[in-house]
Every structure is written in structure tokens, then in C-alpha cells.
Design a protein around this motif. Sequence first.
Motif, PDB file in Angstrom:
ATOM      1  N   ILE A 169       1.857  -6.296   5.600  1.00 44.25           N
ATOM      2  CA  ILE A 169       0.581  -5.995   4.955  1.00 44.25           C
ATOM      3  C   ILE A 169       0.770  -4.904   3.908  1.00 44.25           C
ATOM      4  CG2 ILE A 169      -1.792  -5.226   5.325  1.00 44.25           C
ATOM      5  CD1 ILE A 169      -1.609  -6.318   8.151  1.00 44.25           C
ATOM      6  N   TYR A 170       1.578  -3.911   4.232  1.00 50.63           N
ATOM      7  CA  TYR A 170       1.861  -2.842   3.273  1.00 50.63           C
ATOM      8  C   TYR A 170       2.531  -3.411   2.018  1.00 50.63           C
ATOM      9  CZ  TYR A 170       3.754   1.429   1.270  1.00 50.63           C
ATOM     10  OH  TYR A 170       4.070   2.455   0.406  1.00 50.63           O
ATOM     11  N   SER A 171       3.517  -4.281   2.209  1.00 51.89           N
ATOM     12  CA  SER A 171       4.223  -4.885   1.076  1.00 51.89           C
ATOM     13  C   SER A 171       3.280  -5.729   0.238  1.00 51.89           C
ATOM     14  CB  SER A 171       5.390  -5.739   1.575  1.00 51.89           C
ATOM     15  OG  SER A 171       6.356  -4.947   2.220  1.00 51.89           O
ATOM     16  N   HIS A 181       0.357  -6.677  -4.731  1.00 52.14           N
ATOM     17  CA  HIS A 181      -0.873  -7.173  -5.350  1.00 52.14           C
ATOM     18  C   HIS A 181      -1.822  -6.053  -5.768  1.00 52.14           C
ATOM     19  CE1 HIS A 181       0.671 -10.679  -3.129  1.00 52.14           C
ATOM     20  NE2 HIS A 181       0.090 -11.392  -4.064  1.00 52.14           N
ATOM     21  N   HIS A 182      -1.320  -4.830  -5.751  1.00 51.74           N
ATOM     22  CA  HIS A 182      -2.086  -3.668  -6.208  1.00 51.74           C
ATOM     23  C   HIS A 182      -3.413  -3.514  -5.467  1.00 51.74           C
ATOM     24  CE1 HIS A 182       0.858  -3.462  -9.426  1.00 51.74           C
ATOM     25  NE2 HIS A 182       0.591  -4.719  -9.730  1.00 51.74           N
ATOM     26  N   VAL A 183      -3.347  -3.717  -4.159  1.00 51.48           N
ATOM     27  CA  VAL A 183      -4.518  -3.496  -3.313  1.00 51.48           C
ATOM     28  C   VAL A 183      -4.538  -2.021  -2.921  1.00 51.48           C
ATOM     29  CG1 VAL A 183      -5.665  -4.073  -1.142  1.00 51.48           C
ATOM     30  CG2 VAL A 183      -4.412  -5.840  -2.402  1.00 51.48           C
ATOM     31  N   ILE A 190      -7.879  -5.312   2.953  1.00 50.78           N
ATOM     32  CA  ILE A 190      -7.126  -6.376   3.634  1.00 50.78           C
ATOM     33  C   ILE A 190      -6.844  -6.038   5.100  1.00 50.78           C
ATOM     34  CG2 ILE A 190      -6.111  -7.272   1.505  1.00 50.78           C
ATOM     35  CD1 ILE A 190      -3.550  -5.706   2.164  1.00 50.78           C
ATOM     36  N   GLY A 191      -7.529  -5.029   5.615  1.00 52.81           N
ATOM     37  CA  GLY A 191      -7.416  -4.720   7.040  1.00 52.81           C
ATOM     38  C   GLY A 191      -6.319  -3.738   7.402  1.00 52.81           C
ATOM     39  N   TYR A 192      -5.652  -3.162   6.416  1.00 49.41           N
ATOM     40  CA  TYR A 192      -4.518  -2.278   6.688  1.00 49.41           C
ATOM     41  C   TYR A 192      -4.942  -1.039   7.470  1.00 49.41           C
ATOM     42  CZ  TYR A 192      -0.578   0.874   5.757  1.00 49.41           C
ATOM     43  OH  TYR A 192       0.463   1.762   5.879  1.00 49.41           O
ATOM     44  N   SER A 193      -5.909  -0.309   6.952  1.00 45.87           N
ATOM     45  CA  SER A 193      -6.326   0.911   7.641  1.00 45.87           C
ATOM     46  C   SER A 193      -7.018   0.588   8.956  1.00 45.87           C
ATOM     47  CB  SER A 193      -7.239   1.758   6.748  1.00 45.87           C
ATOM     48  OG  SER A 193      -8.348   1.003   6.301  1.00 45.87           O
TER      49      SER A 193
END
Length: 206
Positions: free
Chosen positions: A20-22, A27-29, A59-62
Motif C-alpha cells: 500500500i505504501y508503494s 500514484h502520488h496518493v 486508500i486505507g493506509y492510515s
Amino acid sequence: MNIEQYVKDLNAVHELYPEIYSYAMEHHVPIIDGDALSVLKHLIKMSGARKYLEIGTAIGYSGLHLLSVFDDSHLITIEKQSEMFDIARQNFEKYKVEDRVEAYLDDAKTLDLSIDEQSLDLLFIDASKGNNQHFFDKYSPYVKENGLIIVDNILLRGLIADDNIENRNKRKMKEKVASFNQNMSNSSYATSFLPIGDGLLVISKS
């Protein structure tokens, strides 16, 4: 090596969600900086917070990181961009936390949440920066006494201290964020403005 990089290296931890980090980098999220994330998770661990409201799912990362601190925690999260929301839902399912997530595809400025006041341990504001004051006013009543309110990106990648911004939209956003920061500094809340990541505001609701 400067002091900032030295501390960043000391704070570096194993990334729990490298794919997800990559994806975010490629994609500059916009996602929370690693230093700020470490502090956020540390505050959750120290406070024992279990129920979170996140404004700005992306995108749900945090959100995944919030849920990683305690296995019995629960996340309510709001995202208004459908493409981001769909990816976040897929990521929650991939890491098998979907049963601990209540996700809303909606505008946090107008959404009417059907939850009780003072039922949350943590409010995490990480959405459109010019609306920080609105989000704080609207959702802080849901946070229980002695709960935490965390606001990310209060430094706007340095724009907050730039007096020569020519772009009108950027200047207006800077003015709104600066106004919110000053309002919180002058408020009766216990606040800490931390120069970590892109700036983290920690508010104790008491």
C-alpha cells in the motif's frame, strides 16, 4: 546528515503494509508521514484508545495502521472520492479487518453520523486542510472526555510560514489552516503543535 534525517532514521520502523505504501508513492496518493504515524500510534498505545473516527480514508493506509495497534479496535472512516474509497475497501478486505471497519463513501462536511456523542476515543482529521475548523467543530462532540483529537498536515509542506504565496487558492488554504491553528492555540483545549512529518496537532479533550 542533518538533525531531521537523524531523528527520522531513529524513528524508522518495519513497514506493515509495504504494498500500500508503494502504491501511494507510485500514484502520488497523499499519506501520513512515517514520523507522524509513529507518534500517532504511540499516542494510541499510551491512551488505550480503541474506537476511532478518521476524516479522510484515502486508500486505507492510515486506517490500517490505526487498527494495527490493538486487535479489538474499531474504525469509522469517511472518504468522498469513490476511486480512493474502493481501493481502501479492497485493502481492508485484503488484511482481513473489514469486520472492524465502518466505511462511508460520503462528504464529511455534510454526513450525519448515527453515533452517540462522547463515544469515540480518537478523532483523526486528515482530509481537505481548509476544512479543519469545520471538521473539528462538527466531529469533536463525538470524542469522549480525555479523548484525543489529532490533525495532520498543519504545516502545509512549509506553506504555513510562507508570506509570499502567489497562487490564490494556496494562499486561501494557508489562511484557513493558519486561522484554525491559531484558534486551537488560543482555545481552552490542551494542545501540542509538533513539527513532525508535515506537522501534527495533538489535542486533549478535557
